[in-house]
Design a protein around this motif. Structure first.
Motif, PDB file in Angstrom:
ATOM      1  N   ILE A  42     -17.723  -3.732  20.285  1.00  0.00           N
ATOM      2  CA  ILE A  42     -18.727  -4.567  19.621  1.00  0.00           C
ATOM      3  C   ILE A  42     -20.102  -4.059  20.041  1.00  0.00           C
ATOM      4  CG2 ILE A  42     -19.724  -6.881  19.361  1.00  0.00           C
ATOM      5  CD1 ILE A  42     -17.021  -8.063  20.127  1.00  0.00           C
ATOM      6  N   LEU A  43     -20.979  -3.927  19.086  1.00  0.00           N
ATOM      7  CA  LEU A  43     -22.381  -3.633  19.378  1.00  0.00           C
ATOM      8  C   LEU A  43     -23.239  -4.557  18.524  1.00  0.00           C
ATOM      9  CD1 LEU A  43     -24.139  -0.222  19.803  1.00  0.00           C
ATOM     10  CD2 LEU A  43     -25.127  -1.954  18.298  1.00  0.00           C
ATOM     11  N   VAL A  44     -24.195  -5.199  19.151  1.00  0.00           N
ATOM     12  CA  VAL A  44     -25.149  -6.062  18.447  1.00  0.00           C
ATOM     13  C   VAL A  44     -26.553  -5.551  18.735  1.00  0.00           C
ATOM     14  CG1 VAL A  44     -26.005  -8.410  18.107  1.00  0.00           C
ATOM     15  CG2 VAL A  44     -23.588  -8.032  18.706  1.00  0.00           C
ATOM     16  N   ALA A  45     -27.312  -5.291  17.695  1.00  0.00           N
ATOM     17  CA  ALA A  45     -28.706  -4.852  17.845  1.00  0.00           C
ATOM     18  C   ALA A  45     -29.609  -5.813  17.088  1.00  0.00           C
ATOM     19  CB  ALA A  45     -28.887  -3.436  17.307  1.00  0.00           C
ATOM     20  N   GLN A  46     -30.744  -6.112  17.671  1.00  0.00           N
ATOM     21  CA  GLN A  46     -31.727  -6.983  17.031  1.00  0.00           C
ATOM     22  C   GLN A  46     -33.111  -6.368  17.214  1.00  0.00           C
ATOM     23  OE1 GLN A  46     -31.936 -11.110  18.436  1.00  0.00           O
ATOM     24  NE2 GLN A  46     -32.046 -11.779  16.302  1.00  0.00           N
ATOM     25  N   ASP A  47     -33.880  -6.364  16.126  1.00  0.00           N
ATOM     26  CA  ASP A  47     -35.212  -5.746  16.150  1.00  0.00           C
ATOM     27  C   ASP A  47     -35.140  -4.293  16.608  1.00  0.00           C
ATOM     28  OD1 ASP A  47     -36.603  -8.053  15.247  1.00  0.00           O
ATOM     29  OD2 ASP A  47     -36.455  -8.903  17.267  1.00  0.00           O
ATOM     30  N   GLY A  48     -34.062  -3.619  16.222  1.00  0.00           N
ATOM     31  CA  GLY A  48     -33.931  -2.200  16.515  1.00  0.00           C
ATOM     32  C   GLY A  48     -33.497  -1.859  17.920  1.00  0.00           C
ATOM     33  N   LYS A  49     -33.109  -2.868  18.718  1.00  0.00           N
ATOM     34  CA  LYS A  49     -32.688  -2.629  20.096  1.00  0.00           C
ATOM     35  C   LYS A  49     -31.314  -3.245  20.337  1.00  0.00           C
ATOM     36  CE  LYS A  49     -37.455  -2.669  21.845  1.00  0.00           C
ATOM     37  NZ  LYS A  49     -38.414  -3.332  22.764  1.00  0.00           N
ATOM     38  N   VAL A  50     -30.496  -2.546  21.107  1.00  0.00           N
ATOM     39  CA  VAL A  50     -29.169  -3.060  21.442  1.00  0.00           C
ATOM     40  C   VAL A  50     -29.321  -4.236  22.402  1.00  0.00           C
ATOM     41  CG1 VAL A  50     -26.970  -2.548  22.546  1.00  0.00           C
ATOM     42  CG2 VAL A  50     -28.064  -0.829  21.083  1.00  0.00           C
ATOM     43  N   THR A 237     -19.430   4.211  18.000  1.00  0.00           N
ATOM     44  CA  THR A 237     -19.952   2.889  17.676  1.00  0.00           C
ATOM     45  C   THR A 237     -21.471   2.929  17.499  1.00  0.00           C
ATOM     46  OG1 THR A 237     -18.123   1.809  18.839  1.00  0.00           O
ATOM     47  CG2 THR A 237     -20.116   0.497  18.487  1.00  0.00           C
ATOM     48  N   ARG A 238     -22.156   3.671  18.362  1.00  0.00           N
ATOM     49  CA  ARG A 238     -23.617   3.774  18.237  1.00  0.00           C
ATOM     50  C   ARG A 238     -24.031   4.566  16.997  1.00  0.00           C
ATOM     51  NH1 ARG A 238     -27.840   3.004  22.805  1.00  0.00           N
ATOM     52  NH2 ARG A 238     -26.883   1.269  23.946  1.00  0.00           N
ATOM     53  N   ASP A 239     -23.193   5.489  16.548  1.00  0.00           N
ATOM     54  CA  ASP A 239     -23.475   6.194  15.300  1.00  0.00           C
ATOM     55  C   ASP A 239     -23.442   5.210  14.130  1.00  0.00           C
ATOM     56  OD1 ASP A 239     -23.524   8.562  16.766  1.00  0.00           O
ATOM     57  OD2 ASP A 239     -21.439   9.064  16.286  1.00  0.00           O
ATOM     58  N   LEU A 240     -22.462   4.332  14.139  1.00  0.00           N
ATOM     59  CA  LEU A 240     -22.348   3.326  13.076  1.00  0.00           C
ATOM     60  C   LEU A 240     -23.555   2.395  13.089  1.00  0.00           C
ATOM     61  CD1 LEU A 240     -18.557   2.616  13.558  1.00  0.00           C
ATOM     62  CD2 LEU A 240     -19.598   3.642  11.524  1.00  0.00           C
ATOM     63  N   ALA A 317     -30.900  -8.059  12.390  1.00  0.00           N
ATOM     64  CA  ALA A 317     -29.828  -7.612  13.286  1.00  0.00           C
ATOM     65  C   ALA A 317     -28.798  -6.751  12.560  1.00  0.00           C
ATOM     66  CB  ALA A 317     -29.140  -8.826  13.909  1.00  0.00           C
ATOM     67  N   VAL A 318     -28.138  -5.911  13.354  1.00  0.00           N
ATOM     68  CA  VAL A 318     -26.983  -5.131  12.928  1.00  0.00           C
ATOM     69  C   VAL A 318     -25.852  -5.437  13.893  1.00  0.00           C
ATOM     70  CG1 VAL A 318     -26.031  -2.826  12.541  1.00  0.00           C
ATOM     71  CG2 VAL A 318     -28.448  -3.283  12.025  1.00  0.00           C
ATOM     72  N   VAL A 319     -24.665  -5.704  13.359  1.00  0.00           N
ATOM     73  CA  VAL A 319     -23.493  -5.967  14.191  1.00  0.00           C
ATOM     74  C   VAL A 319     -22.396  -4.977  13.812  1.00  0.00           C
ATOM     75  CG1 VAL A 319     -21.696  -7.621  14.820  1.00  0.00           C
ATOM     76  CG2 VAL A 319     -24.036  -8.418  14.403  1.00  0.00           C
ATOM     77  N   VAL A 320     -21.916  -4.241  14.801  1.00  0.00           N
ATOM     78  CA  VAL A 320     -20.817  -3.282  14.608  1.00  0.00           C
ATOM     79  C   VAL A 320     -19.579  -3.822  15.306  1.00  0.00           C
ATOM     80  CG1 VAL A 320     -20.007  -0.921  14.967  1.00  0.00           C
ATOM     81  CG2 VAL A 320     -22.451  -1.355  14.577  1.00  0.00           C
ATOM     82  N   ILE A 321     -18.475  -3.879  14.579  1.00  0.00           N
ATOM     83  CA  ILE A 321     -17.193  -4.283  15.162  1.00  0.00           C
ATOM     84  C   ILE A 321     -16.162  -3.233  14.767  1.00  0.00           C
ATOM     85  CG2 ILE A 321     -15.374  -6.032  15.237  1.00  0.00           C
ATOM     86  CD1 ILE A 321     -17.499  -8.111  14.418  1.00  0.00           C
ATOM     87  N   THR A 322     -15.520  -2.606  15.753  1.00  0.00           N
ATOM     88  CA  THR A 322     -14.439  -1.667  15.456  1.00  0.00           C
ATOM     89  C   THR A 322     -13.130  -2.236  15.981  1.00  0.00           C
ATOM     90  OG1 THR A 322     -14.649  -0.350  17.499  1.00  0.00           O
ATOM     91  CG2 THR A 322     -16.064   0.268  15.632  1.00  0.00           C
ATOM     92  N   THR A 323     -12.048  -1.885  15.306  1.00  0.00           N
ATOM     93  CA  THR A 323     -10.746  -2.454  15.643  1.00  0.00           C
ATOM     94  C   THR A 323      -9.636  -1.428  15.396  1.00  0.00           C
ATOM     95  OG1 THR A 323      -9.790  -3.285  13.556  1.00  0.00           O
ATOM     96  CG2 THR A 323     -11.662  -4.490  14.431  1.00  0.00           C
ATOM     97  N   THR A 324      -8.448  -1.781  15.864  1.00  0.00           N
ATOM     98  CA  THR A 324      -7.237  -1.074  15.447  1.00  0.00           C
ATOM     99  C   THR A 324      -6.242  -2.090  14.885  1.00  0.00           C
ATOM    100  OG1 THR A 324      -6.420  -1.160  17.741  1.00  0.00           O
ATOM    101  CG2 THR A 324      -7.484   0.884  17.023  1.00  0.00           C
TER     102      THR A 324
END
Length: 347
Positions: A42-50, A237-240, A317-324
């Motif tokens: 999981i990665l959450v970024a707000q205002d361009g910052k993680v 994840t950071r690329d996404l 905000a940007v929220v990235v969630i990766t799963t299997t």
């Protein structure tokens, strides 16, 4: 005095970082105890910052994560760059750009197929009979993988029929009949490659990934060696996050306009109605998400298993969630619940 000020600054930064992490502690605990099955990051970024980042598997931050059909959104970005570079337009007919043998060998020739445009592929609304959600569809994705030439598979498909119970394109929202079609985006990859006169993966690295600082993406290839624009691209994840942030910022990155602002805007504007709870842009899902007493629209890069990159413009905000969660029942609902129940309230 300087030393005291430095100590105060470091202490304040530490407090802020801890406070940020604490806000997401319930989400992290829920994932760790298995509420959402196999979430890998999981990665959450707000205002361009993680503001929150955590990895739940052994792969860690350097793992290239197969986010499946989120690759399709990358194909839309590359199409925008090819348009900006003057190699094609969104109205270009795809069979004018594809190698001549595609048209020469085409099964089920039809003037309506000849008229298929780049924009038709971007909006999943071309006239051929292709529907991954229908196991009986001649264009179903799983049938494509059984043959060697994936693009010719798409070129050979017959024209879609519209019985009385199925609205025709002219009678559909935005004048388009949406049908999810991986084969069409696979063909779009060769359209772009042919237009720019450069292998798709090389063009992607030069025009999109390198400017974003994205290195060593892991492409999947067709049996004939075409980089698969329809799915399977492995990214960190950071690329996404960078790809999502690029569109949240209107196509700008590092103070430069990487993707034309108009293309970015059109891409996350409704171009077709996918279903009741979602519209579709240029290979972006436009999900309708409850937020308090309101409903917001979130542009989403989405792939099998519930892999997703959510843009939340109202929250910056940007929220990235990766799963299997590939074999789980309704994996997208697990991701959606994680977003709305545990992550969005922390923002």
């Amino acid at each position: 005095m300087r030393r005291a000020l430095l100590c105060f600054t470091l202490a304040t930064a530490s407090f802020v970082a801890t406070a940020q992490t604490d806000r997401f502690a319930p989400a992290q605990k829920a994932v760790e105890q298995g509420d959402y099955k196999a979430i890998t990051s999981i990665l959450v970024a707000q205002d361009g910052k993680v503001v929150y980042e955590h990895y739940f598997d052994a792969g860690g931050p350097e793992a290239r994560r197969n986010t499946r059909s989120a690759t399709k959104t990358v194909a839309g970005m590359l199409a925008g760059l090819a348009v900006a570079d003057g190699h094609m337009s969104r109205d270009s007919r795809i069979f004018d750009l594809l190698p001549p043998q595609r048209r020469a060998r085409m099964l089920n020739p039809d003037p309506r197929k000849e008229a298929i445009s780049v924009e038709d592929l971007l909006t999943m609304s071309s006239q051929v009979e292709c529907n991954d959600d229908n196991e009986f569809s001649r264009g179903n994705e799983e049938r494509m993988y059984l043959i060697e030439d994936w693009v010719q598979f798409y070129a050979d498909l017959p024209v879609q029929g519209f019985p009385a119970w199925m609205p025709k394109p002219a009678d559909s929202p935005h004048g388009r009949s949406f049908r999810y079609c991986t084969a069409g985006v696979t063909a779009l990859g060769e359209v772009i490659q042919s237009a720019v006169h450069e292998p798709l993966q090389a063009y992607a690295q030069r025009r999109l990934f390198a400017p974003l600082g994205i290195q060593a993406p892991e492409w999947q290839f067709s049996p004939l060696g075409l980089a698969q624009a329809g799915g399977g691209l492995g990214l960190r994840t950071r690329d996404l996050w960078k790809l999502g942030q690029l569109y949240l910022d209107g196509g700008r990155y590092g103070g430069k306009q990487l993707i034309p602002a108009e293309w970015a805007r059109r891409s996350i504007t409704a171009q077709a109605m996918a279903r009741e709870d979602a519209d579709y842009g240029y290979l972006w899902w436009l999900m309708k998400i409850p937020s308090g007493d309101a409903t917001i629209t979130s542009p989403v890069m989405a792939g099998t298993g519930g892999n997703a990159v959510f843009l939340l413009p109202e929250k910056r905000a940007v929220v990235v969630i990766t799963t299997t969660n590939y074999n789980e029942r309704q994996p997208h609902m697990l991701t959606f619940r994680l977003l709305t129940r545990d992550l969005m309230p922390a923002l």
